[in-house]
Motif scaffolding. Structure first.
Motif, short mmCIF file in Angstrom:
data_model
loop_
_atom_site.label_atom_id
_atom_site.label_comp_id
_atom_site.label_asym_id
_atom_site.label_seq_id
_atom_site.Cartn_x
_atom_site.Cartn_y
_atom_site.Cartn_z
N MET A 1 0.83 -1.19 0.00
CA MET A 1 0.00 0.00 0.00
C MET A 1 0.87 1.26 0.00
SD MET A 1 -2.76 1.63 2.67
CE MET A 1 -1.58 2.03 3.90
N VAL A 2 1.99 1.22 0.70
CA VAL A 2 2.85 2.41 0.79
C VAL A 2 3.26 2.89 -0.60
CG1 VAL A 2 5.09 3.25 1.60
CG2 VAL A 2 3.67 1.87 3.10
N GLU A 3 3.63 1.94 -1.45
CA GLU A 3 4.05 2.29 -2.81
C GLU A 3 2.89 2.90 -3.61
OE1 GLU A 3 6.89 3.27 -5.09
OE2 GLU A 3 7.32 2.12 -3.29
N PHE A 4 1.70 2.32 -3.44
CA PHE A 4 0.51 2.84 -4.10
C PHE A 4 0.24 4.29 -3.69
CE2 PHE A 4 -4.06 3.71 -3.98
CZ PHE A 4 -4.40 3.50 -5.31
N LEU A 5 0.31 4.55 -2.38
CA LEU A 5 0.05 5.89 -1.88
C LEU A 5 1.08 6.89 -2.39
CD1 LEU A 5 -0.97 5.07 1.81
CD2 LEU A 5 -2.48 5.62 -0.10
N LYS A 6 2.34 6.47 -2.47
CA LYS A 6 3.39 7.36 -2.99
C LYS A 6 3.16 7.66 -4.47
CE LYS A 6 7.22 6.66 0.17
NZ LYS A 6 6.97 7.91 0.83
N THR A 7 2.69 6.67 -5.21
CA THR A 7 2.38 6.86 -6.63
C THR A 7 1.27 7.89 -6.80
OG1 THR A 7 3.06 4.59 -7.14
CG2 THR A 7 1.65 5.68 -8.75
N ILE A 8 0.23 7.77 -6.01
CA ILE A 8 -0.90 8.70 -6.08
C ILE A 8 -0.45 10.11 -5.71
CG2 ILE A 8 -3.18 9.30 -5.14
CD1 ILE A 8 -3.05 6.78 -6.97
N GLU A 9 0.39 10.21 -4.71
CA GLU A 9 0.83 11.52 -4.21
C GLU A 9 1.44 12.37 -5.32
OE1 GLU A 9 2.44 12.76 0.17
OE2 GLU A 9 3.31 10.99 -0.75
N THR A 10 2.18 11.75 -6.23
CA THR A 10 2.89 12.50 -7.27
C THR A 10 2.25 12.36 -8.66
OG1 THR A 10 4.40 10.66 -7.61
CG2 THR A 10 5.08 12.38 -6.05
N ALA A 11 1.21 11.56 -8.79
CA ALA A 11 0.58 11.34 -10.10
C ALA A 11 -0.10 12.61 -10.62
CB ALA A 11 -0.45 10.21 -9.99
N ASP A 12 -0.31 12.65 -11.92
CA ASP A 12 -0.98 13.79 -12.56
C ASP A 12 -2.48 13.53 -12.61
OD1 ASP A 12 -1.90 15.86 -14.11
OD2 ASP A 12 -0.63 15.43 -15.83
N PHE A 13 -3.24 14.30 -11.85
CA PHE A 13 -4.69 14.19 -11.82
C PHE A 13 -5.34 15.42 -12.44
CE2 PHE A 13 -6.25 10.84 -8.66
CZ PHE A 13 -5.12 10.06 -8.75
N GLU A 14 -4.60 16.18 -13.22
CA GLU A 14 -5.12 17.44 -13.77
C GLU A 14 -6.26 17.23 -14.76
OE1 GLU A 14 -4.54 20.29 -12.31
OE2 GLU A 14 -3.17 19.19 -11.02
N ASN A 15 -6.33 16.06 -15.36
CA ASN A 15 -7.43 15.75 -16.28
C ASN A 15 -8.40 14.76 -15.65
OD1 ASN A 15 -6.47 17.37 -18.46
ND2 ASN A 15 -4.88 15.83 -18.81
N GLY A 16 -8.48 14.76 -14.33
CA GLY A 16 -9.37 13.84 -13.63
C GLY A 16 -8.60 12.64 -13.13
N VAL A 17 -9.33 11.69 -12.56
CA VAL A 17 -8.71 10.47 -12.03
C VAL A 17 -8.25 9.61 -13.20
CG1 VAL A 17 -9.11 8.39 -10.65
CG2 VAL A 17 -10.18 10.55 -9.99
N PRO A 18 -6.96 9.24 -13.23
CA PRO A 18 -6.46 8.38 -14.31
C PRO A 18 -7.25 7.07 -14.42
CG PRO A 18 -4.64 9.29 -13.06
CD PRO A 18 -5.90 9.63 -12.30
#
Length: 176
Positions: free
Chosen positions: A1-18
């Motif tokens: 889960m830690v890796e998943f949360l880190k991925t979300i933290e820096t992911a690009d959500f500017e066009n909505g949820v990927p």
């Protein structure tokens, strides 16, 4: 889960949820149904987005009866019964407040799972916390599990809110 949360933290959500995360809410609701658990939330910066996302899943009424949008500090006290000293001592954007929001929401609604969201979506910092600082608490009354995570999200106000919701679902899956 830690890796998943880190991925979300820096992911690009500017066009909505990927797209790769589009089924995450359904997966969570399905897990709740499978275990016959009810969920609720107390939301500040997300302003009901988490609960709206839960309710958008077909069959959500089996696991969701209602919840709270507690944007203002005094509403957290009035609706949830939060101790105002907690906010005074730690500030509203803190782990103790997120944890309390999660637990109090579950107790008030008599739900098995409570989730608390507090943070700074922007555009301005709050109480010395930069934009993107978010605390999410999750509480499971059935197994007495509590978890609080701190995040430092990037992106627009809406992206920060959407990332918060997705991470809220991840914490729920972790404590079930």
């Amino acid at each position: 889960m830690v890796e998943f949360l880190k991925t979300i933290e820096t992911a690009d959500f500017e066009n909505g949820v990927p797209a790769q995360y589009s089924d995450f809410s359904k997966q969570t609701v399905d897990l709740l149904k499978q275990d016959e658990l009810k969920i609720t939330a107390a939301e500040s910066l997300t302003a009901g987005l988490f609960q709206a996302t839960v309710a958008s899943v077909p069959g959500a009424s089996n696991v969701f009866d209602g919840g709270f949008v507690t944007y203002a500090d005094d509403v957290k006290v009035q609706l949830l019964g939060m101790d105002p000293q907690l906010i005074t001592e730690f500030t509203v954007v803190s782990a103790p407040v997120a944890k309390s929001m999660a637990k109090l929401s579950a107790q008030k609604i008599r739900a098995d799972i409570g989730v608390g969201f507090t943070g700074v979506a922007g555009p301005d910092p709050l109480e010395g916390n930069p934009v993107g600082t978010v605390f999410i608490g999750a509480y499971n009354d059935k197994n007495n599990t509590e978890m609080v995570k701190e995040f430092h999200f990037t992106g627009s106000r809406q992206a920060i809110r959407e990332k918060s919701v997705l991470c809220g679902f991840a914490l729920v899956q972790e404590i079930i």
